[in-house]
Design a protein around this motif. Structure first.
Motif, PDB file in Angstrom:
ATOM      1  N   GLN A   1       0.835  -1.202   0.000  1.00  0.00           N
ATOM      2  CA  GLN A   1       0.000   0.000   0.000  1.00  0.00           C
ATOM      3  C   GLN A   1       0.869   1.251   0.000  1.00  0.00           C
ATOM      4  O   GLN A   1       0.590   2.217  -0.722  1.00  0.00           O
ATOM      5  CB  GLN A   1      -0.932   0.000   1.209  1.00  0.00           C
ATOM      6  CG  GLN A   1      -2.051  -1.008   1.116  1.00  0.00           C
ATOM      7  CD  GLN A   1      -2.901  -1.057   2.374  1.00  0.00           C
ATOM      8  OE1 GLN A   1      -2.511  -0.537   3.425  1.00  0.00           O
ATOM      9  NE2 GLN A   1      -4.052  -1.690   2.289  1.00  0.00           N
TER      10      GLN A   1
ATOM     11  N   SER B   1       2.413   1.732  -3.395  1.00  0.00           N
ATOM     12  CA  SER B   1       1.413   2.222  -4.342  1.00  0.00           C
ATOM     13  C   SER B   1       1.177   3.716  -4.156  1.00  0.00           C
ATOM     14  O   SER B   1       1.110   4.474  -5.136  1.00  0.00           O
ATOM     15  CB  SER B   1       0.107   1.449  -4.162  1.00  0.00           C
ATOM     16  OG  SER B   1      -0.892   1.959  -4.999  1.00  0.00           O
ATOM     17  N   LYS B   2       1.055   4.149  -2.911  1.00  0.00           N
ATOM     18  CA  LYS B   2       0.848   5.571  -2.634  1.00  0.00           C
ATOM     19  C   LYS B   2       2.060   6.391  -3.068  1.00  0.00           C
ATOM     20  O   LYS B   2       1.922   7.493  -3.608  1.00  0.00           O
ATOM     21  CB  LYS B   2       0.569   5.792  -1.152  1.00  0.00           C
ATOM     22  CG  LYS B   2      -0.800   5.313  -0.721  1.00  0.00           C
ATOM     23  CD  LYS B   2      -1.034   5.523   0.763  1.00  0.00           C
ATOM     24  CE  LYS B   2      -2.389   4.976   1.179  1.00  0.00           C
ATOM     25  NZ  LYS B   2      -2.632   5.142   2.618  1.00  0.00           N
TER      26      LYS B   2
ATOM     27  N   GLU C   1       2.027   6.753  -6.831  1.00  0.00           N
ATOM     28  CA  GLU C   1       1.010   7.723  -7.251  1.00  0.00           C
ATOM     29  C   GLU C   1       1.496   9.150  -6.984  1.00  0.00           C
ATOM     30  O   GLU C   1       1.295  10.042  -7.806  1.00  0.00           O
ATOM     31  CB  GLU C   1      -0.305   7.451  -6.527  1.00  0.00           C
ATOM     32  CG  GLU C   1      -1.450   8.340  -6.965  1.00  0.00           C
ATOM     33  CD  GLU C   1      -1.811   8.219  -8.440  1.00  0.00           C
ATOM     34  OE1 GLU C   1      -2.189   9.248  -9.046  1.00  0.00           O
ATOM     35  OE2 GLU C   1      -1.717   7.111  -8.987  1.00  0.00           O
ATOM     36  N   SER C   2       2.138   9.361  -5.848  1.00  0.00           N
ATOM     37  CA  SER C   2       2.679  10.686  -5.530  1.00  0.00           C
ATOM     38  C   SER C   2       3.762  11.082  -6.522  1.00  0.00           C
ATOM     39  O   SER C   2       3.819  12.240  -6.960  1.00  0.00           O
ATOM     40  CB  SER C   2       3.239  10.701  -4.106  1.00  0.00           C
ATOM     41  OG  SER C   2       2.224  10.494  -3.162  1.00  0.00           O
TER      42      SER C   2
END
Length: 79
Positions: free
Chosen positions: A31, A34-35, A38-39
């Motif tokens: 997780q 993934s974050k 995306e950032s």
């Protein structure tokens, strides 16, 4: 003999709990990754937008912005 069986049961239980903890840690790491991805993608997009705006201001709008289809082709080739 009873003590040995109890010890084995405790060790097996501890092993199962350790595996469950590892699974949770792996999910948390996925997780977070993934974050982070995306950032990073958002930062790249923002930087690209700022660069386009700076280029447009520097050239006084003389350079036309590429068509969206060309941008998609170039970004898919870059990946």
């Amino acid at each position: 003999m009873n003590i040995k069986k109890s010890a084995v049961a405790v060790l097996l239980s501890a092993g199962v709990l350790a595996l469950a903890g590892c699974d949770q840690a792996e999910k948390a790491a996925q997780q977070m990754l993934s974050k982070t991805a995306e950032s990073a993608k958002q930062a790249i997009d923002d930087t690209h937008k700022a660069a386009e705006q700076a280029l447009s201001e520097a050239t006084g709008g003389l350079i036309e912005k590429e068509k969206p289809e060309q941008e998609k082709e170039q970004s898919s080739q870059a990946i």
